[in-house]
Motif scaffolding. Structure first.
Motif, PDB file in Angstrom:
ATOM      1  N   LEU A  83       0.844  -1.198   0.000  1.00 58.74           N
ATOM      2  CA  LEU A  83       0.000   0.000   0.000  1.00 58.74           C
ATOM      3  C   LEU A  83       0.876   1.244   0.000  1.00 58.74           C
ATOM      4  CD1 LEU A  83      -2.796  -0.661   2.678  1.00 58.74           C
ATOM      5  CD2 LEU A  83      -2.829  -1.243   0.257  1.00 58.74           C
ATOM      6  N   ARG A  84       0.370   2.285  -0.643  1.00 59.16           N
ATOM      7  CA  ARG A  84       0.941   3.620  -0.487  1.00 59.16           C
ATOM      8  C   ARG A  84      -0.190   4.496   0.001  1.00 59.16           C
ATOM      9  NH1 ARG A  84       5.271   6.488  -4.463  1.00 59.16           N
ATOM     10  NH2 ARG A  84       6.005   8.013  -2.909  1.00 59.16           N
ATOM     11  N   GLY A  85      -0.108   4.863   1.280  1.00 55.53           N
ATOM     12  CA  GLY A  85      -1.280   5.447   1.918  1.00 55.53           C
ATOM     13  C   GLY A  85      -2.285   4.335   2.143  1.00 55.53           C
ATOM     14  N   THR A  86      -3.436   4.457   1.510  1.00 55.08           N
ATOM     15  CA  THR A  86      -4.431   3.379   1.573  1.00 55.08           C
ATOM     16  C   THR A  86      -4.701   2.790   0.183  1.00 55.08           C
ATOM     17  OG1 THR A  86      -6.223   5.005   1.386  1.00 55.08           O
ATOM     18  CG2 THR A  86      -5.568   4.337   3.611  1.00 55.08           C
ATOM     19  N   LYS A  87      -3.834   3.086  -0.762  1.00 56.68           N
ATOM     20  CA  LYS A  87      -4.054   2.638  -2.145  1.00 56.68           C
ATOM     21  C   LYS A  87      -3.098   1.506  -2.502  1.00 56.68           C
ATOM     22  CE  LYS A  87      -5.438   5.742  -5.003  1.00 56.68           C
ATOM     23  NZ  LYS A  87      -5.513   6.900  -5.934  1.00 56.68           N
ATOM     24  N   THR A  88      -3.647   0.457  -3.136  1.00 56.72           N
ATOM     25  CA  THR A  88      -2.810  -0.676  -3.544  1.00 56.72           C
ATOM     26  C   THR A  88      -1.853  -0.252  -4.647  1.00 56.72           C
ATOM     27  OG1 THR A  88      -4.486  -1.411  -5.136  1.00 56.72           O
ATOM     28  CG2 THR A  88      -4.571  -2.370  -2.934  1.00 56.72           C
ATOM     29  N   THR A  89      -0.656  -0.852  -4.628  1.00 55.69           N
ATOM     30  CA  THR A  89       0.373  -0.497  -5.613  1.00 55.69           C
ATOM     31  C   THR A  89       0.565  -1.565  -6.679  1.00 55.69           C
ATOM     32  OG1 THR A  89       2.095  -1.527  -4.262  1.00 55.69           O
ATOM     33  CG2 THR A  89       1.634   0.822  -3.853  1.00 55.69           C
ATOM     34  N   GLY A  90      -0.054  -2.734  -6.474  1.00 52.89           N
ATOM     35  CA  GLY A  90       0.186  -3.862  -7.371  1.00 52.89           C
ATOM     36  C   GLY A  90       1.259  -4.790  -6.837  1.00 52.89           C
ATOM     37  N   ASN A  91       1.965  -4.347  -5.803  1.00 53.10           N
ATOM     38  CA  ASN A  91       2.978  -5.186  -5.161  1.00 53.10           C
ATOM     39  C   ASN A  91       2.308  -6.146  -4.175  1.00 53.10           C
ATOM     40  OD1 ASN A  91       4.950  -3.712  -6.509  1.00 53.10           O
ATOM     41  ND2 ASN A  91       5.165  -2.238  -4.826  1.00 53.10           N
TER      42      ASN A  91
END
Length: 381
Positions: free
Chosen positions: A63-71
């Motif tokens: 996550l970056r913040g509360t958003k998924t990154t695909g990782n």
């Protein structure tokens, strides 16, 4: 491909999971996941462990913040009860401390012989239904994604022992709010009182009790799953997941166990109404030939009574092979109510996995566009 591995022991430091294949740019509501974990811990008939644990999830990656990154997404739920057990869990047991009396119905006996550690404690820690906490967290994330593409999963307790709740439409919000506010997650108020009384009687007698959970999944489009290979059939995939939940011993799709039905009354007639292709009934539970048919996917899961009972049962001492009475380890009186929440989330992962198999997408809005286009065009073929 969406996949996960989870790890952790019932009284260890934490439960942890790595979820791989989640599309990027999906904004996660962590509070909603924690609310789902709280739902799992509630319900009449729960044991004292739930007075200790207040489950919340922490994200360590993905996550970056509360958003998924695909990782890959790493999730962790810490066990508060670990402080009371850390010496038992972390230190090599003395010979006199090893558990060698298996409880009938648990994984005690099979684990003892399969892994050969000489202590049933090692089996107890991983076979425990505590593992379902991290699976619920994984599924709660998947449920959020599904809801954003028009798929919703709801449940209720259908039976407790030989007592049954009435059939209702789970997607009537007024009805479902009533179910969710019930301590035994049923609709009928008289039945609710009967369920509670049944659990109380079992507790007094040193018994446990099983029952049945009903799950309904709305919004899965026609064509999910496949009959081209045996391991791609949607009902098979869901059955595998449902049967992997601790205590579940049977699954029934639709009304497949109603022996009064015949070919002409069981099979769902196809009709054209309001410019839509529909079914007049849903006895097949929304799946035909291993493929979703556009109706609600519905099944019942049957949960056995919890094996940890205070009432005496015969077993043996595995060292002496002498007959003894079973030992008791802290447990719930009934796991049926929490199982309804666990199963919602377990199947959420499987449905999202199959959606992503049908519509491979690295990014959430790509997935949303693809499934919306499919819904708009599939019946024009």
């Amino acid at each position: 491909m969406l996949k996960f591995l989870d790890a952790g022991e019932s009284h260890g430091k934490a439960l942890i999971a790595i979820l791989d294949g989640m599309p990027s740019n999906f904004n996660i509501n962590i509070d909603t996941i924690n609310k789902e974990l709280k739902r799992r811990q509630m319900g009449y008939g729960r044991g004292k462990r739930m007075e200790i644990e207040k489950d919340t999830v922490e994200f360590l990656s993905g996550l970056r913040g509360t958003k998924t990154t695909g990782n890959p997404i790493t999730m962790i739920i810490k066990n508060k009860d670990y402080e009371n057990w850390k010496n038992i869990i972390t230190e090599e047991p003395k010979s006199s401390e090893k558990i060698v009396v298996p409880r009938p119905g648990h994984g005690d006996l099979v684990g003892y012989f399969k892994y050969g550690t000489g202590d049933i404690r090692d089996s107890i820690e991983r076979t425990s239904a505590r593992e379902t906490a991290i699976r619920t967290a994984i599924g709660a994330l998947c449920k959020q994604v599904l809801k954003n593409i028009g798929i919703e999963i709801r449940s209720k307790v259908h039976s407790m022992g030989n007592l049954f709740d009435q059939d209702v439409n789970l997607f009537d919000n007024e009805v479902y709010n009533k179910i969710d506010n019930s301590v035994v997650r049923c609709y009928n108020e008289k039945v609710e009182k009967s369920f509670i009384k049944k659990i109380d009687i079992c507790k007094e007698q040193g018994e446990t009790i099983g029952g049945c959970v009903f799950i309904s999944i709305k919004g899965v489009p026609i064509g999910i799953g496949s009959y081209s290979q045996w391991n791609r059939k949607l009902d098979g995939i869901l059955s595998y997941a449902v049967m992997s939940v601790q205590g579940v011993k049977a699954i029934e799709f639709g009304n497949s166990m109603d022996l009064s039905l015949r070919g002409t009354t069981f099979n769902d007639e196809i009709i054209y109404e309001d410019k839509k292709i529909k079914r007049s009934t849903n006895n097949c539970g929304g799946i035909e030939a291993g493929v979703s048919n556009g109706e609600n996917i519905e099944f019942k899961a049957y949960v056995k009574p919890i094996p940890s009972v205070k009432k005496n049962m015969k077993t043996i001492n595995l060292k002496t092979r002498g007959e003894v009475l079973t030992r008791y380890e802290r447990s719930d009186v009934s796991a049926v109510v929490p199982a309804s929440i666990v199963l919602e989330n377990v199947v959420a992962f499987e449905i999202l996995k199959e959606i992503l198999n049908k519509f491979p997408s690295d990014e959430f809005y790509e997935l949303k566009r693809n499934i919306n286009y499919y819904r708009d065009t599939v019946y024009k073929r």
